[in-house]
Scaffold this motif. Structure first.
Motif, short mmCIF file in Angstrom:
data_model
loop_
_atom_site.label_atom_id
_atom_site.label_comp_id
_atom_site.label_asym_id
_atom_site.label_seq_id
_atom_site.Cartn_x
_atom_site.Cartn_y
_atom_site.Cartn_z
N MET A 168 0.81 -1.22 0.00
CA MET A 168 0.00 0.00 0.00
C MET A 168 0.85 1.27 0.00
O MET A 168 0.45 2.29 -0.55
N ILE A 169 2.04 1.21 0.64
CA ILE A 169 2.87 2.41 0.69
C ILE A 169 3.86 2.50 -0.46
O ILE A 169 4.49 3.53 -0.66
N ILE A 170 4.02 1.43 -1.22
CA ILE A 170 5.02 1.40 -2.29
C ILE A 170 4.49 2.12 -3.53
O ILE A 170 3.35 1.93 -3.93
N LYS A 171 5.34 2.92 -4.12
CA LYS A 171 4.93 3.72 -5.28
C LYS A 171 4.61 2.83 -6.48
O LYS A 171 5.14 1.73 -6.63
N LYS A 172 3.77 3.34 -7.34
CA LYS A 172 3.33 2.57 -8.50
C LYS A 172 4.47 2.26 -9.46
O LYS A 172 4.44 1.24 -10.16
N GLU A 173 5.47 3.12 -9.50
CA GLU A 173 6.59 2.87 -10.41
C GLU A 173 7.34 1.59 -10.04
O GLU A 173 8.06 1.03 -10.86
N PHE A 179 -1.11 4.01 -2.04
CA PHE A 179 -2.31 4.54 -1.43
C PHE A 179 -1.97 5.71 -0.52
O PHE A 179 -0.86 5.82 0.00
N SER A 180 -2.94 6.57 -0.30
CA SER A 180 -2.79 7.65 0.67
C SER A 180 -2.75 7.06 2.08
O SER A 180 -3.17 5.92 2.31
N ALA A 181 -2.26 7.87 3.02
CA ALA A 181 -2.27 7.44 4.42
C ALA A 181 -3.69 7.21 4.90
O ALA A 181 -3.97 6.29 5.67
N TYR A 182 -4.61 8.05 4.42
CA TYR A 182 -6.02 7.89 4.81
C TYR A 182 -6.57 6.57 4.30
O TYR A 182 -7.28 5.86 5.03
N ALA A 183 -6.23 6.19 3.06
CA ALA A 183 -6.70 4.91 2.52
C ALA A 183 -6.11 3.75 3.30
O ALA A 183 -6.81 2.77 3.60
N GLN A 184 -4.83 3.82 3.65
CA GLN A 184 -4.23 2.77 4.47
C GLN A 184 -4.98 2.64 5.79
O GLN A 184 -5.23 1.52 6.26
N SER A 185 -5.32 3.77 6.37
CA SER A 185 -6.05 3.76 7.64
C SER A 185 -7.41 3.08 7.49
O SER A 185 -7.81 2.28 8.34
N ARG A 186 -8.12 3.37 6.40
CA ARG A 186 -9.43 2.74 6.19
C ARG A 186 -9.31 1.23 6.00
O ARG A 186 -10.15 0.47 6.50
N VAL A 202 -0.99 -7.31 7.92
CA VAL A 202 -1.02 -6.31 6.85
C VAL A 202 -0.39 -4.99 7.30
O VAL A 202 0.29 -4.32 6.53
N GLY A 203 -0.59 -4.65 8.56
CA GLY A 203 -0.15 -3.34 9.02
C GLY A 203 1.35 -3.16 9.08
O GLY A 203 1.88 -2.12 8.68
N VAL A 204 2.07 -4.17 9.55
CA VAL A 204 3.50 -4.01 9.79
C VAL A 204 4.29 -3.71 8.52
O VAL A 204 5.10 -2.77 8.50
N PRO A 205 4.14 -4.46 7.43
CA PRO A 205 4.93 -4.12 6.24
C PRO A 205 4.65 -2.73 5.69
O PRO A 205 5.48 -2.16 4.98
N ASN A 206 3.47 -2.20 6.01
CA ASN A 206 3.11 -0.88 5.50
C ASN A 206 3.46 0.25 6.46
O ASN A 206 3.16 1.41 6.17
N SER A 207 4.09 -0.08 7.58
CA SER A 207 4.47 0.99 8.51
C SER A 207 5.83 0.77 9.12
O SER A 207 6.69 1.65 9.08
N LEU A 208 6.07 -0.42 9.65
CA LEU A 208 7.31 -0.68 10.38
C LEU A 208 8.31 -1.49 9.57
O LEU A 208 9.39 -1.80 10.07
N GLY A 209 7.96 -1.86 8.35
CA GLY A 209 8.88 -2.64 7.53
C GLY A 209 9.88 -1.75 6.82
O GLY A 209 9.81 -0.52 6.86
N PRO A 210 10.82 -2.36 6.10
CA PRO A 210 11.85 -1.59 5.39
C PRO A 210 11.34 -0.81 4.19
O PRO A 210 12.07 0.03 3.65
#
Length: 809
Positions: A168-173, A179-186, A202-210
């Motif tokens: 969710m946090i990784i860029k499309k390229e 996704f936006s932070a708001y979308a991740q939150s939803r 699901v949460g950890v790779p999108n926040s605390l992962g590398p």
């Protein structure tokens, strides 16, 4: 004109200028005007002029002021101010100051709050929520994952990978969803309301992962290699920060990396020999790429003349020689993938450092900035999602479950807990909306992230306890039909991770907030350490006298607002919520003044006065939380039906703020009594939410309506889910209530609202029910029994080490 009248008028004019934070020049002009008026009417000749000259001239003549006043103060300031470590400095300077800075400074610009854009989802993000997110909830049985498998089923893992839940946090390229932070939150809210283990995975790779670290700091080679693989789920990431000797105090990690020569792929190179012991690492047992934080040293000077390079972050493949990974912790019987990682003499190339060799020693700053973003999203969102689902399901259960011939939700004791749950759910969702909006407009809110993490996880604890109290025995007996038990066990995990809540409240929120949010303190500290003495003196002088004016303004503001002047403060809206803006302006001025008093009273020892710091941090937190509630109400078009939730959230928030402030007075020697007199000359002015307000909320939660639907918006409520099933039974039960009344009237006797299948038979016998109505009563009875039932098992199924999947009773 008498002298007394002139003195009063002069005091009003000058205090008004100070109240409105007029500049020194403007204040001087105001003084001269009043002196001219007094002299022109013959009240005095030269004495007041002389006094004004003695006070103002040294302040107005810059060289004189700096030499006579500023320089001696600066020398004293340098002596009393404690040395700041590099990690403390990085933590203070990381991230940005946003709305928390406004509410800290005594005069919030509420128009600015309303100008912050309302959060929203793109069509792609909404489709993801309605499609893959809904589907994965249907696929996941929390009981199967937590009890029978101690993990998500393989087909669920594959679905998560195929649909890029970890991207969710990784860029499309790089193949991510971006996704936006708001979308991740939803997304996290929805799945957290269904399954704790699913949300954690699901949460950890999108926040605390590398992934976040790589995108912000990685080399092009690292990004091009890892990010596409992370996006496709070919790599599962984790980040190893916590050590047995350094939990919340992550800056003191004992894990080391020694720069040395070693063999890599058949060649001798300069690399790093790692020795580390990590624990509590989420996804470690299944991770394929490990982010590692360690202290890096160069004793042989292979990279330069600096031996202690500092905290560094690197990426290690799972199969690297010397690393031991794969065993599990068991966090309170909620067996998500969490475990220790050990390494002995693990040799890695310098290129494994995130960002390459150039980022050696900069790992702490990297971590603080990235973790602050993740901390504002993951745990606050999962907490809010849990609270929303709990409020809905507990409201439904309170209508379905009957005791003493009445729905338990109509009992006042249950009403109290249910009202609290609804109010908290509204408040928590408001905070996540505002915090993620800040991230989406470019903020990196380190203070807000600490506020959101602490208060949302604590309020989830309150909501979960209330839900358990209302459900009673239904909540404490684990099994497939228990939709509360695993969440209840998981609450202390949320309380503990990403900085234990005791530390977060007592040290982090105000420890960072006081310095970052104050308009002058950080500049005073930085200028005091300036290597250029002339420049440092000039900067300190400007900050010092700005600080003095700021403190004087907040004193006069607190006095006036405490005497009732807050009622005349302008609010950006009219109607029932206007009073809350005015009350918050009063509290904001109080916080600004109390902060300066505390800093002046304790100096550098303030960070060791943890209870003082905690109460000041509570005040800052509640001002931010109240702002988020009011912002949500405005963003959503001020729906009248939501006012009970808004009133509860604001009254609870401001009452807690008031009590934190008064508790500070009681333990704020020697000035607490004076501050109390200034700020509360007429006693308390905020009340806790009333019984009637909680009664209204409980009634909203006990039946389908638009307000209730807005509260639970986005949660997984399909009939295939546990919470969704309860919702469907609630609808049937409500539809059966008039049928019950019809049968009672025809029978001429009082009949309890139980055994609805037998009531259906009686109604058919009396000829007052259609076949469809009979079927409805029979279906409702089946649903009612299922909702209130609890599971039971053969003992072999419960024993540890036995796969009892086929022998469950």
């Amino acid at each position: 004109m008498s002298v007394t009248f002139w003195c009063i008028a002069t005091f009003i004019v000058l205090s008004g200028l100070i109240y409105h934070r007029a500049s020194l020049i403007t204040f001087t002009i105001g003084t001269l005007v009043m002196l001219i008026i007094g002299s022109s009417v013959g009240l005095f000749q030269w004495v007041p002029w002389a006094i004004a000259g003695v006070v103002l001239l040294p302040l107005l003549i810059t060289p004189f002021r700096r030499s006579l006043i500023t320089n001696p103060i600066l020398k004293t300031f340098r002596k009393i101010m404690p040395e700041m470590s590099e990690t403390e400095s990085d933590a203070l300077e990381a991230g940005t100051v946003w709305w928390e800075g406004d509410v800290f400074r005594g005069n919030p610009d509420w128009k600015k709050l309303h100008e912050i854009p309302a959060p929203g989802l793109t069509a792609e993000e909404q489709a993801f929520l309605d499609g893959p997110c809904e589907e994965v909830c249907k696929m996941t049985s929390d009981w199967e994952a937590t009890h029978e498998l101690a993990d998500l089923p393989e087909h669920v893992w594959q679905y998560l990978k195929d649909n890029k839940f970890f991207a969710m946090i990784i860029k499309k390229e790089y193949g991510g969803l971006e996704f936006s932070a708001y979308a991740q939150s939803r997304v996290l809210q929805k799945i957290a309301g269904h399954s704790t283990i699913l949300a954690t995975t699901v949460g950890v790779p999108n926040s605390l992962g590398p992934g976040e670290l790589l995108q912000m700091y990685g080399t092009d080679e690292q990004k091009n290699h890892y990010l596409p693989r992370l996006a496709k789920g070919l790599e599962i990431p984790c980040f190893a920060l916590t050590s047995p000797e350094a939990g919340s105090d992550a800056g003191s990690i004992p894990d080391t990396g020694i720069v040395c020569k070693g063999e890599w792929e058949g060649k001798e190179i300069v690399g790093i020999k790692l020795n580390f012991s990590k624990r509590y690492i989420t996804l470690a047992p299944v991770a394929t790429v490990i982010g590692l934080a360690f202290k890096m040293y160069d004793p042989e000077g292979l990279l330069g003349d600096k031996e202690d390079i500092g905290i560094t972050s690197a990426l290690l493949p799972r199969d690297i020689p010397g690393m031991d990974i794969g065993r599990h912790h068991l966090p309170l019987n909620v067996p998500f993938n969490n475990g220790p990682i050990f390494g002995k003499d693990v040799f890695i190339p310098l290129d494994f450092i995130i960002g390459g060799p150039a980022m050696a020693g900069k790992g702490w700053r990297m971590l603080v900035e990235c973790l602050s973003v993740g901390r504002a999203i993951t745990l606050p969102s999962t907490s809010a999602g849990g609270a929303k689902s709990l409020a809905l399901v507990t409201g439904a259960y309170s209508r379905i479950r009957r005791q003493f011939k009445t729905p338990i939700g109509k009992m006042e004791g249950v009403e109290e807990a249910l009202g609290r749950m609804g109010g908290n759910a509204y408040l928590m969702d408001a905070v996540t909306k505002m915090s993620t909006t800040g991230i989406d407009i470019g903020e990196k809110p380190s203070v807000i992230s600490a506020i959101a993490k602490y208060h949302m996880t604590e309020r989830l604890r309150t909501c979960m306890n209330d839900a358990m109290d209302i459900h009673g025995g239904k909540g404490i007996c684990l099994g497939p039909n228990n939709y509360l038990g695993r969440g209840y066990q998981g609450v202390p995990v949320a309380i503990t991770v990403e900085g234990a809540n005791i530390l977060t409240r007592n040290l982090m929120i105000y420890g960072q907030g006081a310095i970052r949010c104050h308009p002058y303190v950080l500049e005073e500290m930085q200028s005091a350490h300036s290597s250029n003495q002339k420049e440092g003196l000039a900067r300190f002088d400007k900050a010092l006298f700005g600080h003095i004016g700021f403190a004087m303004s907040n004193f006069f503001r607190s006095v006036w607002l405490g005497l009732g002047g807050y009622r005349f403060v302008s609010a950006p809206v009219s109607g029932e919520t206007a009073k809350y803006y005015k009350q918050m302006t009063r509290f904001s001025s109080n916080l600004a003044l109390l902060s300066d008093v505390a800093m002046g009273l304790y100096g550098g020892d303030l960070k060791r006065k943890e209870r003082v710091s905690a109460r000041l941090g509570d005040m800052l937190s509640y001002l931010y939380i109240g702002s988020a509630v009011l912002k949500r109400y405005e963003d959503e078009g001020r729906p009248k039906g939501d006012l009970p939730f808004v009133h509860w959230a604001m009254q609870d928030t401001l009452y807690r703020l008031q009590e934190s402030q008064r508790a500070l007075f009681e333990n704020f020697a020697p000035v607490g009594g004076l501050m109390k007199l200034i700020m509360y000359p007429f006693g308390r002015f905020v009340k806790a939410p009333s019984d009637m307000l909680e009664h209204k909320i409980s009634r909203i939660l006990m039946e389908p309506n638009e307000t209730r639907s807005r509260l639970g918006a986005g949660q997984c409520l399909s009939k295939d889910s546990a919470f969704g099933y309860v919702e469907s039974v609630l609808a049937d039960i409500i539809a059966c209530e008039p049928l019950h009344a019809k049968i009672v009237k025809a029978a001429g006797e009082r009949l309890p609202f139980v055994f609805l299948d037998k009531l259906a038979a009686k109604g058919k016998e009396l000829g007052v029910l259609s076949n469809e109505e009979v079927e409805l009563l029979e279906r409702a009875e089946q649903g009612r029994i299922k909702v209130i039932s609890v599971d039971n098992f053969d003992i072999d199924y419960i024993k540890a080490g036995v796969n009892g999947k086929d022998i469950a009773a």
